[in-house]
Design an enzyme around this catalytic site. Structure first.
Site, PDB file in Angstrom:
ATOM      1  N   LYS A 112       0.729  -1.113   0.071  1.00  0.00           N
ATOM      2  CA  LYS A 112       0.092  -0.139   0.030  1.00  0.00           C
ATOM      3  C   LYS A 112       0.916   1.253  -0.001  1.00  0.00           C
ATOM      4  CE  LYS A 112      -4.013  -2.339   0.809  1.00  0.00           C
ATOM      5  NZ  LYS A 112      -3.682  -3.528   0.616  1.00  0.00           N
TER       6      LYS A 112
HETATM    7  C1  LIG Z   1      -3.891  -4.737  -0.064  1.00  0.00           C
HETATM    8  C2  LIG Z   1      -2.925  -5.904  -0.175  1.00  0.00           C
HETATM    9  C3  LIG Z   1      -3.448  -7.138  -1.032  1.00  0.00           C
HETATM   10  C4  LIG Z   1      -4.287  -6.944  -2.112  1.00  0.00           C
HETATM   11  O1  LIG Z   1      -4.072  -6.115  -3.170  1.00  0.00           O
HETATM   12  P1  LIG Z   1      -5.293  -5.561  -3.791  1.00  0.00           P
HETATM   13  O2  LIG Z   1      -5.011  -4.429  -4.657  1.00  0.00           O
HETATM   14  O3  LIG Z   1      -6.362  -5.064  -2.959  1.00  0.00           O
HETATM   15  O4  LIG Z   1      -5.674  -6.809  -4.853  1.00  0.00           O
HETATM   16  C5  LIG Z   1      -2.200  -8.062  -1.075  1.00  0.00           C
HETATM   17  N1  LIG Z   1      -1.404  -8.164  -0.251  1.00  0.00           N
HETATM   18  C6  LIG Z   1      -1.190  -7.214   0.567  1.00  0.00           C
HETATM   19  C7  LIG Z   1      -0.173  -7.177   1.785  1.00  0.00           C
HETATM   20  C8  LIG Z   1      -2.010  -6.204   0.800  1.00  0.00           C
HETATM   21  O5  LIG Z   1      -1.658  -5.058   1.833  1.00  0.00           O
END
Ligand SMILES: *Cc1c(COP(=O)(O)O)cnc(C)c1O
Length: 495
Positions: A112
């Site tokens: 993120k």
């Molecule tokens: C948010 C997240 C995901 C999923 O990503 P999306 O864009 O929601 O599909 C996968 N792994 C981690 C560690 C995340 O924080």
């Protein structure tokens, strides 16, 4: 030429990129989509010579056409700096027959950060461009991860404040510690006596509160949201797919134009949608492999053409993928329906009314770039252990879901194309699950003891993000009932 954005749910007005970033969601509840996906105007060879920041500029300038070169470069410079623990920003590591694209070198050691470190700057620049004089107040409800990444991104960004509500007894001790130790005069963190839904509902009510809006405007504030459907989060995610391909080319791992595959651990469908955009911009990606955990709505969807959220919600060791409504999938639905907003709106209505919809054969045919599969809890743990024992590399649970699906895909298809495994979190973020997967004996140890064990085992230094919270003082101790959220916000803003 300017690129405009339209809602996925009606053929209303088109908006500029900066307006789409400011609004987040379209007024009709739809998501903003660019009128066309731009094609890269630099060759792959040129891109191969570029740094992460330079690549970011080449990709983002094509989407955010109403930003000047100076504005965009300024945002990029402020985002991808020493908050990341490596100059490379997104290193590509060769392990056991695949390339792991590590997206966890930012402030909160998860993917993120890739978007949330730049969104605050895109947002404040967008405000300026649209003559918004108010300070932006970001209001977020979090079940753990997004809250911290947003806090870290917005901390001390001029012209913004951020208020995060989390369920007081509904996040892990480490997640709570990460949030309540957040520095920055413009950050506010509040535990609420309720669950995540209570926090989310309360935040939605505040967003819709006209009286509060007026009072805030009079005091020079307005709300905005940092959630994952904002185009300002999607666009920065396209960058690392371009960067990864260019790096492989530079290192001589592939030849110009050679197709690769990407496997993405998926929840809300934002990360893999960014890969789809990169492909449409001209990056030679053959298959987009969508990896789910036991909440395998997307696997079923790609298998059958039916999206059905009516099922039990499973709590897994990859909590950031525990999702039954993948909101960013709406953009793919809209695009494969031939940019037909009415058709998409009907699917979304069916989803909210009945919890399911079925796409047409034509739409399925337009999705053949995608392959879906999933990993059980046991398979995920087995992959962590097997790869560690074979190579010494320790991956987190989310990445292990992707690695498991990579193996299943190879076994099922015999496809030997080079594979980028998108690695979305540091193993230090999910230490207990990771260590238990390697050996059950670790279950008896304390959280920070486990961190040191992992560091020794993986021969990787403990990341700053973890070291900091061992000793950091608690700076936020507000707890309130859900009925008190409005009063708390007003108090923070001094109105
Ligand atoms: C948010 C997240 C995901 C999923 O990503 P999306 O864009 O929601 O599909 C996968 N792994 C981690 C560690 C995340 O924080």
């Amino acid at each position: 030429m300017d690129l405009f954005y339209r809602s996925t749910r009606s053929n209303g007005e088109k908006v500029t990129a900066s307006q789409a970033i400011l609004q987040g969601l379209a007024q009709d509840g739809g998501l903003f989509v660019p009128e066309s996906v731009p094609v890269l105007d630099k060759s792959l060879e040129e891109l191969a010579q570029m740094s992460y920041r330079e690549t970011a500029y080449e990709v983002m300038k094509l989407f955010l056409t109403d930003f000047t070169e100076e504005e965009l470069k300024d945002c990029i410079r402020k985002a991808y700096d020493s908050k990341f623990d490596t100059e490379e920003i997104a290193p590509l590591v060769s392990v056991d027959g695949a390339y792991y694209l590590e997206l966890f070198h930012g402030a909160t050691i998860a993917f993120k950060d890739m978007a949330l470190s730049i969104l605050p700057h895109l947002l404040t620049t967008s405000a300026k461009k649209n003559n918004v004089r108010n300070d932006i107040v970001i209001l977020t409800a979090t079940s753990g991860d997004t809250g911290k990444a947003a806090l870290a991104g917005f901390a001390d960004v001029k012209g913004t404040k951020i208020i995060v509500f989390y369920p007081k007894n509904g996040v892990s001790p480490i997640q709570e510690k990460q949030m309540v130790t957040q520095k920055g005069d413009n950050t506010f963190v509040v535990g609420i006596t309720g669950n995540f839904d209570d926090a989310q509902t309360g935040v939605k009510q505040l967003f819709g509160d006209k009286e509060l809006e007026k009072e805030m405007d009079a005091a020079g504030y307005q709300f905005s949201s940092a959630n994952s459907i904002n185009i300002g989060r999607l666009v920065p995610q396209v960058v690392y797919y371009v960067y990864a391909y260019a790096k492989l080319l530079k290192r001589g791992e592939i030849t110009q134009g050679q197709k690769i595959n990407a496997v993405v651990p998926t929840g809300n469908f934002g990360n893999i949608l960014a890969a789809y955009f990169a492909k449409n911009m001209g990056i030679p990606i053959a298959k987009l492999i969508c990896a789910s955990n036991e909440n395998k709505v997307l696997y079923d969807f790609f298998e059958t053409g039916v999206y059905d959220r009516n099922r039990e919600f499973v709590l897994t060791s990859s909590p950031s993928m525990d999702i039954l409504i993948s909101s960013n999938l709406e953009r793919l639905i809209y695009l494969t329906a031939g940019r037909d907003a009415d058709k998409n709106a009907a699917f979304m209505k069916a989803l909210s009314d009945a919890g399911r919809y079925e796409i047409t054969a034509d739409m399925r045919a337009a999705m053949t770039d995608f392959y879906g599969n999933y990993a059980s809890e046991q398979e995920t743990a087995d992959t962590i252990k097997a790869v560690y024992e074979k190579t010494g590399y320790v991956m987190d649970t989310h990445t292990a879901v992707a690695a498991t699906v990579f193996n299943k895909y190879k076994a099922a298809t015999g496809d030997n194309a080079k594979m980028v495994v998108v690695s979305t979190a540091s193993p230090f973020k999910f230490t207990r699950s990771v260590m238990n997967a390697i050996d059950a004996k670790y279950d008896a140890m304390g959280d920070f003891e486990l961190v040191d064990e992992l560091s020794a085992l993986a021969k990787v230094a403990v990341p700053n993000a973890i070291n900091e919270i061992r000793t950091a003082p608690v700076l936020h101790d507000t707890v309130c009932d859900k009925e008190e959220m409005k009063a708390v916000v007003k108090k923070f803003l001094g109105i």
